[in-house]
Write a protein that holds these residues in place. Structure first.
Motif, PDB file in Angstrom:
ATOM      1  N   CYS A 231     -31.643   1.448  -0.074  1.00  0.00           N
ATOM      2  CA  CYS A 231     -31.260   2.872   0.199  1.00  0.00           C
ATOM      3  C   CYS A 231     -32.034   3.691  -0.415  1.00  0.00           C
ATOM      4  N   THR A 232     -32.854   3.807  -1.622  1.00  0.00           N
ATOM      5  CA  THR A 232     -33.349   4.684  -1.665  1.00  0.00           C
ATOM      6  C   THR A 232     -34.252   5.277   0.035  1.00  0.00           C
ATOM      7  N   SER A 233     -35.023   4.700  -0.158  1.00  0.00           N
ATOM      8  CA  SER A 233     -36.099   5.266   1.094  1.00  0.00           C
ATOM      9  C   SER A 233     -35.127   5.346   2.523  1.00  0.00           C
ATOM     10  N   TYR A 234     -34.313   4.919   2.819  1.00  0.00           N
ATOM     11  CA  TYR A 234     -33.419   5.501   4.078  1.00  0.00           C
ATOM     12  C   TYR A 234     -32.872   6.445   3.741  1.00  0.00           C
ATOM     13  N   TYR A 235     -32.746   6.620   2.326  1.00  0.00           N
ATOM     14  CA  TYR A 235     -32.067   8.816   2.077  1.00  0.00           C
ATOM     15  C   TYR A 235     -33.348   9.244   2.097  1.00  0.00           C
ATOM     16  N   LEU A 310     -22.576   5.260   4.418  1.00  0.00           N
ATOM     17  CA  LEU A 310     -23.286   3.938   3.753  1.00  0.00           C
ATOM     18  C   LEU A 310     -23.924   3.340   2.086  1.00  0.00           C
ATOM     19  N   VAL A 311     -25.030   3.870   3.344  1.00  0.00           N
ATOM     20  CA  VAL A 311     -25.713   3.431   2.190  1.00  0.00           C
ATOM     21  C   VAL A 311     -26.192   4.077   0.748  1.00  0.00           C
ATOM     22  N   GLN A 312     -25.369   5.376   0.362  1.00  0.00           N
ATOM     23  CA  GLN A 312     -25.538   5.850  -0.563  1.00  0.00           C
ATOM     24  C   GLN A 312     -24.190   5.647  -1.158  1.00  0.00           C
ATOM     25  N   ALA A 313     -22.860   5.740  -0.566  1.00  0.00           N
ATOM     26  CA  ALA A 313     -21.421   5.601  -1.030  1.00  0.00           C
ATOM     27  C   ALA A 313     -21.899   3.542  -2.032  1.00  0.00           C
ATOM     28  N   LEU A 314     -22.318   3.179  -1.210  1.00  0.00           N
ATOM     29  CA  LEU A 314     -22.550   1.761  -1.773  1.00  0.00           C
ATOM     30  C   LEU A 314     -23.654   1.484  -3.148  1.00  0.00           C
ATOM     31  N   GLY A 315     -24.754   2.497  -2.757  1.00  0.00           N
ATOM     32  CA  GLY A 315     -25.428   3.021  -4.707  1.00  0.00           C
ATOM     33  C   GLY A 315     -24.540   3.503  -5.243  1.00  0.00           C
ATOM     34  N   SER A 316     -23.341   4.387  -5.388  1.00  0.00           N
ATOM     35  CA  SER A 316     -22.749   4.520  -6.616  1.00  0.00           C
ATOM     36  C   SER A 316     -21.716   3.796  -6.426  1.00  0.00           C
ATOM     37  N   ILE A 317     -21.466   3.112  -5.809  1.00  0.00           N
ATOM     38  CA  ILE A 317     -20.845   1.561  -6.397  1.00  0.00           C
ATOM     39  C   ILE A 317     -21.147   1.198  -7.315  1.00  0.00           C
ATOM     40  N   SER A 318     -22.933   0.486  -6.582  1.00  0.00           N
ATOM     41  CA  SER A 318     -23.645  -0.850  -7.901  1.00  0.00           C
ATOM     42  C   SER A 318     -24.255  -0.303  -9.017  1.00  0.00           C
ATOM     43  N   GLU A 319     -24.573   1.101  -9.287  1.00  0.00           N
ATOM     44  CA  GLU A 319     -24.823   1.739 -10.509  1.00  0.00           C
ATOM     45  C   GLU A 319     -24.462   2.011 -11.829  1.00  0.00           C
ATOM     46  N   ILE A 368     -36.598   1.635  14.963  1.00  0.00           N
ATOM     47  CA  ILE A 368     -37.478   0.269  14.829  1.00  0.00           C
ATOM     48  C   ILE A 368     -37.869  -0.016  13.273  1.00  0.00           C
ATOM     49  N   ALA A 369     -38.096   1.373  12.278  1.00  0.00           N
ATOM     50  CA  ALA A 369     -38.240   1.369  11.317  1.00  0.00           C
ATOM     51  C   ALA A 369     -37.246   0.768  10.059  1.00  0.00           C
ATOM     52  N   PHE A 370     -36.565   1.603  10.716  1.00  0.00           N
ATOM     53  CA  PHE A 370     -35.616   0.586  10.207  1.00  0.00           C
ATOM     54  C   PHE A 370     -34.526  -0.455  10.340  1.00  0.00           C
ATOM     55  N   GLY A 371     -34.398  -0.381  11.858  1.00  0.00           N
ATOM     56  CA  GLY A 371     -34.585  -1.503  11.834  1.00  0.00           C
ATOM     57  C   GLY A 371     -35.087  -3.256  12.042  1.00  0.00           C
ATOM     58  N   SER A 372     -36.227  -2.701  11.619  1.00  0.00           N
ATOM     59  CA  SER A 372     -37.259  -4.149  10.686  1.00  0.00           C
ATOM     60  C   SER A 372     -37.338  -4.480  10.186  1.00  0.00           C
ATOM     61  N   LEU A 373     -36.560  -3.421   9.203  1.00  0.00           N
ATOM     62  CA  LEU A 373     -36.774  -3.783   7.098  1.00  0.00           C
ATOM     63  C   LEU A 373     -35.542  -4.166   7.630  1.00  0.00           C
ATOM     64  N   GLY A 374     -33.952  -4.181   8.805  1.00  0.00           N
ATOM     65  CA  GLY A 374     -33.116  -5.056   8.746  1.00  0.00           C
ATOM     66  C   GLY A 374     -33.089  -6.538   9.242  1.00  0.00           C
ATOM     67  N   LEU A 375     -34.353  -6.750   9.868  1.00  0.00           N
ATOM     68  CA  LEU A 375     -34.924  -8.450  10.424  1.00  0.00           C
ATOM     69  C   LEU A 375     -35.274  -8.652   9.069  1.00  0.00           C
TER      70      LEU A 375
END
Length: 393
Positions: A231-235, A310-319, A368-375
């Motif tokens: 999540c942090t890397s994407y941000y 979405l990833v920011q919201a998930l991080g906010s809920i999980s912390e 491509i970078a984050f799509g690969s991370l998804g794989l």
């Protein structure tokens, strides 16, 4: 004199606002404007986490060995020194030095503020209110971080270096807030002289044994480290995408305001999720949600924007939920140390993931970078699902 624990919580909230005011959160854009490549920017972040890895446990031990208050004060002094270094700038190595100082600042407050609040509540046997306090703390963090980022967004194309001047002034206000705190006694059942005089070696050995005997706690820390690293890397790298797509200052600020509104709304559900969902269900839900990175392959800006929100919201809920899990499982005299262990795992994840993604983005592109991370995550999730007892006691 009776310690004013409710005042401690209030002062901690103010400290959190000032300490996490995100005026320098757009540092990826700042360093790009200073002429650094994404590889160099990735290395700066990696240096930050190497320094964080080396200093995280000692900082937690300092809080357990001495006092929360003194450690938090030292953290703000380091933050001021880091801001001054970023203002001086001029070369990759000077900026790298600023990241080292910033890592020390981060480590000194990482876990310490939460431990201060928990022990303040524990002293009055009000620790059951900690999940709500943790949620409030994260809401304040989100509001402060976003307020600072929105303000920084207005400076992106106009005297961006002023954001670090503001950081220095805000850090001084954080220092004043923590000076008002009354240090709580560290309580674990009955406080003894042996406990209060525990050596650094005893604290570390006790932390290691606790992790050995609580595999669920250890696995939770590893899981959160990986989740937060993604999540942090994407941000942060999304900032480079905004710069490359020529987002205006107002558009950047508007997007960050929208993200903050969604995050704050999402945080209201954290205490309810903590109460209703077993830890295995919650972590499984978070893991599956990250598979949305697979849609990055479409390379559509609207999809990439949606994932950012979405990833920011998930991080906010999980912390706050993870924070509650950890504090419930950790004795008071080891709390800051064990929370620092969680941050060490996160640092390891960022050391590996962040510079690699920076290199991959430069060689290909963001999608491509984050799509690969998804794989990669899809493969890992499939492997972990085979071991159904990964989060079992």
């Amino acid at each position: 004199m009776k310690i004013e624990y409710q005042k401690n919580v209030a002062c901690s909230y103010w400290y959190s606002f000032f300490a996490f005011f995100g005026i320098n959160s757009l540092w990826v854009i700042y360093l790009q404007q200073q002429g650094l490549s994404l590889v160099e920017i990735g290395l700066c972040e990696s240096i930050f986490h190497v320094a964080s890895f080396l200093f995280e446990l000692p900082s937690g031990v300092l809080a357990d060995r001495f006092s929360y208050k003194s450690v938090l004060i030292a953290g703000r002094i380091m933050a001021i020194a880091a801001a001054v270094t970023m203002l001086i700038g001029g070369s990759f190595w000077v900026y790298a030095g600023g990241f080292v100082l910033n890592a020390f600042s981060y480590n000194l407050q990482s876990g310490t503020l939460e431990a201060l609040i928990y022990d303040s509540l524990l002293e009055q046997r009000q620790e059951k209110h900690y999940p709500k306090a943790a949620a409030h703390l994260n809401m304040i963090f989100e509001f402060a971080d976003t307020g600072g980022v929105v303000l920084a967004g207005l400076f992106v194309h106009w005297h961006f270096e002023l954001t670090y001047v503001i950081e220095i002034l805000i850090s001084c206000l954080a220092l004043f807030s923590i000076l008002l705190v009354k240090e709580p006694r560290l309580v674990s059942g009955v406080q003894t002289e042996e406990t209060s005089a525990a050596s650094t070696k005893k604290i570390l050995l006790a932390a290691w044994k606790l992790l050995q005997h609580q595999p669920q706690l250890r696995n939770l820390m590893i899981f959160q480290a990986g989740f937060d690293a993604v999540c942090t890397s994407y941000y942060f790298y999304f900032q480079s995408l905004m710069e490359n797509k020529n987002f205006t200052s107002w558009l950047i600020s508007a997007l960050l305001i929208l993200a903050a509104a969604i995050n704050i709304f999402a945080m209201h559900f954290a205490p309810h999720l903590k109460a209703k969902l077993p830890v295995s269900t919650f972590t499984g839900w978070l893991a599956v949600s990250l598979l949305i990175l697979l849609t990055c392959w479409f390379n559509q800006l609207v999809i990439l924007l949606g994932i950012f929100l979405l990833v920011q919201a998930l991080g906010s809920i999980s912390e706050p939920i993870f924070s509650s899990y950890y504090n419930e499982a950790v004795p008071s005299e080891q709390r800051a140390t064990l929370l620092s262990v969680a941050s060490v795992f996160f640092s390891i994840g960022m050391i590996v993931i962040f510079p690699f993604l920076g290199w991959l983005i430069e060689k290909s592109n963001f999608a491509i970078a984050f799509g690969s991370l998804g794989l990669v995550l899809l493969v890992l999730l499939g492997s972990i699902s085979i071991h159904s007892r990964f989060f079992a006691n």
